[in-house]
Design a protein around this motif. Structure first.
Motif, PDB file in Angstrom:
ATOM      1  N   TYR A 168       0.833  -1.207   0.000  1.00  0.00           N
ATOM      2  CA  TYR A 168       0.000   0.000   0.000  1.00  0.00           C
ATOM      3  C   TYR A 168       0.865   1.254   0.000  1.00  0.00           C
ATOM      4  O   TYR A 168       0.646   2.194  -0.786  1.00  0.00           O
ATOM      5  CB  TYR A 168      -0.915  -0.025   1.220  1.00  0.00           C
ATOM      6  N   ILE A 169       1.868   1.285   0.872  1.00  0.00           N
ATOM      7  CA  ILE A 169       2.727   2.460   0.965  1.00  0.00           C
ATOM      8  C   ILE A 169       3.536   2.649  -0.317  1.00  0.00           C
ATOM      9  O   ILE A 169       3.698   3.785  -0.800  1.00  0.00           O
ATOM     10  CB  ILE A 169       3.646   2.351   2.196  1.00  0.00           C
ATOM     11  N   THR A 170       4.026   1.570  -0.889  1.00  0.00           N
ATOM     12  CA  THR A 170       4.741   1.669  -2.162  1.00  0.00           C
ATOM     13  C   THR A 170       3.846   2.252  -3.245  1.00  0.00           C
ATOM     14  O   THR A 170       4.249   3.139  -4.016  1.00  0.00           O
ATOM     15  CB  THR A 170       5.249   0.281  -2.594  1.00  0.00           C
ATOM     16  N   ALA A 171       2.601   1.757  -3.308  1.00  0.00           N
ATOM     17  CA  ALA A 171       1.657   2.252  -4.318  1.00  0.00           C
ATOM     18  C   ALA A 171       1.346   3.730  -4.097  1.00  0.00           C
ATOM     19  O   ALA A 171       1.324   4.526  -5.047  1.00  0.00           O
ATOM     20  CB  ALA A 171       0.375   1.426  -4.280  1.00  0.00           C
ATOM     21  N   LYS A 172       1.104   4.116  -2.848  1.00  0.00           N
ATOM     22  CA  LYS A 172       0.750   5.500  -2.564  1.00  0.00           C
ATOM     23  C   LYS A 172       1.908   6.451  -2.854  1.00  0.00           C
ATOM     24  O   LYS A 172       1.699   7.575  -3.324  1.00  0.00           O
ATOM     25  CB  LYS A 172       0.282   5.631  -1.111  1.00  0.00           C
ATOM     26  N   ALA A 173       3.134   6.016  -2.595  1.00  0.00           N
ATOM     27  CA  ALA A 173       4.294   6.830  -2.969  1.00  0.00           C
ATOM     28  C   ALA A 173       4.371   6.972  -4.487  1.00  0.00           C
ATOM     29  O   ALA A 173       4.681   8.047  -5.013  1.00  0.00           O
ATOM     30  CB  ALA A 173       5.570   6.207  -2.417  1.00  0.00           C
ATOM     31  N   GLY A 174       4.062   5.888  -5.191  1.00  0.00           N
ATOM     32  CA  GLY A 174       4.081   5.925  -6.652  1.00  0.00           C
ATOM     33  C   GLY A 174       3.060   6.879  -7.225  1.00  0.00           C
ATOM     34  O   GLY A 174       3.281   7.480  -8.291  1.00  0.00           O
ATOM     35  N   ILE A 175       1.925   7.033  -6.543  1.00  0.00           N
ATOM     36  CA  ILE A 175       0.891   7.944  -7.027  1.00  0.00           C
ATOM     37  C   ILE A 175       1.404   9.381  -7.078  1.00  0.00           C
ATOM     38  O   ILE A 175       1.057  10.143  -7.991  1.00  0.00           O
ATOM     39  CB  ILE A 175      -0.366   7.827  -6.139  1.00  0.00           C
ATOM     40  N   GLU A 176       2.254   9.755  -6.143  1.00  0.00           N
ATOM     41  CA  GLU A 176       2.817  11.107  -6.172  1.00  0.00           C
ATOM     42  C   GLU A 176       3.681  11.309  -7.419  1.00  0.00           C
ATOM     43  O   GLU A 176       3.625  12.360  -8.071  1.00  0.00           O
ATOM     44  CB  GLU A 176       3.610  11.366  -4.902  1.00  0.00           C
ATOM     45  N   GLY A 177       4.477  10.295  -7.781  1.00  0.00           N
ATOM     46  CA  GLY A 177       5.268  10.385  -9.000  1.00  0.00           C
ATOM     47  C   GLY A 177       4.409  10.358 -10.242  1.00  0.00           C
ATOM     48  O   GLY A 177       4.651  11.102 -11.213  1.00  0.00           O
ATOM     49  N   LEU A 178       3.387   9.500 -10.242  1.00  0.00           N
ATOM     50  CA  LEU A 178       2.473   9.433 -11.385  1.00  0.00           C
ATOM     51  C   LEU A 178       1.783  10.770 -11.603  1.00  0.00           C
ATOM     52  O   LEU A 178       1.600  11.209 -12.750  1.00  0.00           O
ATOM     53  CB  LEU A 178       1.441   8.331 -11.141  1.00  0.00           C
ATOM     54  N   THR A 179       1.402  11.420 -10.519  1.00  0.00           N
ATOM     55  CA  THR A 179       0.750  12.727 -10.622  1.00  0.00           C
ATOM     56  C   THR A 179       1.632  13.719 -11.353  1.00  0.00           C
ATOM     57  O   THR A 179       1.175  14.433 -12.261  1.00  0.00           O
ATOM     58  CB  THR A 179       0.411  13.257  -9.214  1.00  0.00           C
ATOM     59  N   ARG A 180       2.891  13.764 -11.002  1.00  0.00           N
ATOM     60  CA  ARG A 180       3.783  14.744 -11.616  1.00  0.00           C
ATOM     61  C   ARG A 180       4.016  14.445 -13.100  1.00  0.00           C
ATOM     62  O   ARG A 180       4.024  15.351 -13.934  1.00  0.00           O
ATOM     63  CB  ARG A 180       5.116  14.803 -10.869  1.00  0.00           C
ATOM     64  N   THR A 181       4.181  13.178 -13.442  1.00  0.00           N
ATOM     65  CA  THR A 181       4.447  12.886 -14.852  1.00  0.00           C
ATOM     66  C   THR A 181       3.196  13.090 -15.710  1.00  0.00           C
ATOM     67  O   THR A 181       3.279  13.585 -16.826  1.00  0.00           O
ATOM     68  CB  THR A 181       5.030  11.474 -15.034  1.00  0.00           C
ATOM     69  N   LEU A 182       2.023  12.730 -15.181  1.00  0.00           N
ATOM     70  CA  LEU A 182       0.801  12.947 -15.962  1.00  0.00           C
ATOM     71  C   LEU A 182       0.492  14.437 -16.101  1.00  0.00           C
ATOM     72  O   LEU A 182      -0.039  14.867 -17.138  1.00  0.00           O
ATOM     73  CB  LEU A 182      -0.384  12.224 -15.327  1.00  0.00           C
ATOM     74  N   ALA A 183       0.817  15.224 -15.094  1.00  0.00           N
ATOM     75  CA  ALA A 183       0.617  16.669 -15.209  1.00  0.00           C
ATOM     76  C   ALA A 183       1.443  17.236 -16.358  1.00  0.00           C
ATOM     77  O   ALA A 183       0.979  18.095 -17.116  1.00  0.00           O
ATOM     78  CB  ALA A 183       0.993  17.359 -13.892  1.00  0.00           C
ATOM     79  N   ARG A 184       2.656  16.740 -16.510  1.00  0.00           N
ATOM     80  CA  ARG A 184       3.510  17.185 -17.618  1.00  0.00           C
ATOM     81  C   ARG A 184       2.987  16.672 -18.948  1.00  0.00           C
ATOM     82  O   ARG A 184       2.949  17.399 -19.950  1.00  0.00           O
ATOM     83  CB  ARG A 184       4.945  16.695 -17.375  1.00  0.00           C
ATOM     84  N   GLU A 185       2.548  15.416 -18.995  1.00  0.00           N
ATOM     85  CA  GLU A 185       2.053  14.823 -20.234  1.00  0.00           C
ATOM     86  C   GLU A 185       0.753  15.482 -20.709  1.00  0.00           C
ATOM     87  O   GLU A 185       0.539  15.674 -21.908  1.00  0.00           O
ATOM     88  CB  GLU A 185       1.805  13.326 -20.027  1.00  0.00           C
ATOM     89  N   PHE A 186      -0.127  15.826 -19.759  1.00  0.00           N
ATOM     90  CA  PHE A 186      -1.469  16.287 -20.105  1.00  0.00           C
ATOM     91  C   PHE A 186      -1.617  17.810 -20.095  1.00  0.00           C
ATOM     92  O   PHE A 186      -2.651  18.335 -20.513  1.00  0.00           O
ATOM     93  CB  PHE A 186      -2.489  15.708 -19.109  1.00  0.00           C
ATOM     94  N   GLY A 187      -0.606  18.517 -19.613  1.00  0.00           N
ATOM     95  CA  GLY A 187      -0.744  19.955 -19.434  1.00  0.00           C
ATOM     96  C   GLY A 187      -1.067  20.723 -20.699  1.00  0.00           C
ATOM     97  O   GLY A 187      -1.846  21.682 -20.676  1.00  0.00           O
ATOM     98  N   ALA A 188      -0.500  20.305 -21.813  1.00  0.00           N
ATOM     99  CA  ALA A 188      -0.750  21.014 -23.080  1.00  0.00           C
ATOM    100  C   ALA A 188      -2.212  20.924 -23.500  1.00  0.00           C
ATOM    101  O   ALA A 188      -2.681  21.744 -24.302  1.00  0.00           O
ATOM    102  CB  ALA A 188       0.155  20.456 -24.173  1.00  0.00           C
ATOM    103  N   ASP A 189      -2.941  19.953 -22.961  1.00  0.00           N
ATOM    104  CA  ASP A 189      -4.365  19.805 -23.270  1.00  0.00           C
ATOM    105  C   ASP A 189      -5.255  20.553 -22.277  1.00  0.00           C
ATOM    106  O   ASP A 189      -6.484  20.427 -22.317  1.00  0.00           O
ATOM    107  CB  ASP A 189      -4.754  18.320 -23.246  1.00  0.00           C
ATOM    108  N   GLY A 190      -4.643  21.317 -21.377  1.00  0.00           N
ATOM    109  CA  GLY A 190      -5.421  22.048 -20.386  1.00  0.00           C
ATOM    110  C   GLY A 190      -5.910  21.172 -19.247  1.00  0.00           C
ATOM    111  O   GLY A 190      -6.829  21.547 -18.512  1.00  0.00           O
ATOM    112  N   ILE A 191      -5.297  19.997 -19.091  1.00  0.00           N
ATOM    113  CA  ILE A 191      -5.714  19.048 -18.055  1.00  0.00           C
ATOM    114  C   ILE A 191      -4.771  19.170 -16.863  1.00  0.00           C
ATOM    115  O   ILE A 191      -3.552  19.020 -16.998  1.00  0.00           O
ATOM    116  CB  ILE A 191      -5.699  17.605 -18.584  1.00  0.00           C
ATOM    117  N   ARG A 192      -5.344  19.429 -15.712  1.00  0.00           N
ATOM    118  CA  ARG A 192      -4.570  19.537 -14.484  1.00  0.00           C
ATOM    119  C   ARG A 192      -4.580  18.200 -13.754  1.00  0.00           C
ATOM    120  O   ARG A 192      -5.597  17.510 -13.736  1.00  0.00           O
ATOM    121  CB  ARG A 192      -5.161  20.627 -13.581  1.00  0.00           C
TER     122      ARG A 192
END
Length: 261
Positions: A168-192
């Protein structure tokens, strides 16, 4: 679903009215509060959960309060095709999804020595894998709508001294990294894309299974604010992140924990 005695004192978000939101793990706990509060803002809400009885009851309860009746679909988020199908059904019935809340999780305690490969994979699937595939599924409709908000649920457990939660803790830590990379990937589409990190929230599951007098004492000693944290406290942050009020906020982890971290 908790109504604060001074609920009228809290903010309303006009930009959420008529918007379509999708919540995973929405039948109980934090997800239940998210569904109820989004609906109270006038959003059209779809939610999925494995607990069919609780899901149907919540939809009926919200409707009985005179709010838009949420669409409940019984789905196990570890079944990615079923999750993708539910997202497609929700958008077909309620309109393009522009708010996604990746909330479903399972924090059952398990000792390190008791976890095998199948248990590890199951924990990753229920706690983080679905975040990515749900975000992938909503991206085209958010892009077409000119933007959207994705909110992932992390956990204070990735930052404090809890035990018997290694997957659970490993997954939850990963979510923080996933958030940052998806924000970069999706930002050009106006997606936060943002992450909420709740503290130890007093949901019925926590109170029934893991929060006793010793745990309450630990919480009071660790937090700056000597009060227990409830689902409504987290939901109010979610509403702000879902609404246009936070339109220039992305790639961040937002902590609501009474000052523990």
């Amino acid at each position: 679903m908790t109504d604060h005695p001074q609920a009228d004192a809290f903010a309303r978000y006009p930009s959420l009215a008529g918007r379509t939101a999708f919540v995973s793990g929405g039948a109980t706990g934090l997800g239940r509060e998210f569904v109820a509060q989004l609906a109270a803002q006038g959003a059209r809400v779809a939610f999925v959960d494995v607990d069919a009885e609780a899901g149907a009851a919540l939809a009926a309860e919200v409707a009985a309060r005179g709010r838009p009746e949420p669409l409940f679909l019984e789905v196990d988020v570890t079944d990615v095709p079923a999750l993708q199908s539910a997202i497609a059904q929700a958008s077909a019935r309620l309109g393009p999804i522009t708010v996604l809340v990746n909330n479903a999780a399972n924090d059952t305690r398990r000792a390190v020595d008791d976890i095998d490969v199948a248990g590890w994979d199951e924990g990753i699937a229920v706690n983080v894998r679905h975040h990515f595939f749900a975000a992938q599924a909503v991206r085209p409709m958010m892009r077409a709508a000119g933007g959207g908000s994705i909110v992932n649920l992390g956990s204070i457990s990735a930052h404090i001294d809890l035990v018997e939660l290694p997957v659970y803790i490993t997954a939850k830590a990963g979510i923080e990294g996933l958030t940052r990379t998806l924000a970069r990937e999706f930002g050009a589409d106006g997606i936060r894309v943002n992450c909420i990190i709740p503290g130890w929230v007093m949901t019925p599951r926590q109170l029934e299974n893991w929060v006793g007098d010793a745990e309450r004492a630990k919480i009071m000693a660790a937090q700056c604010l000597p009060e227990l944290l409830y689902p409504a406290d987290v939901a109010r942050l979610l509403l702000w992140l879902a609404a246009d009020d936070s339109r220039m906020c992305t790639a961040q982890s937002w902590v609501v924990d009474g000052g523990w971290m």
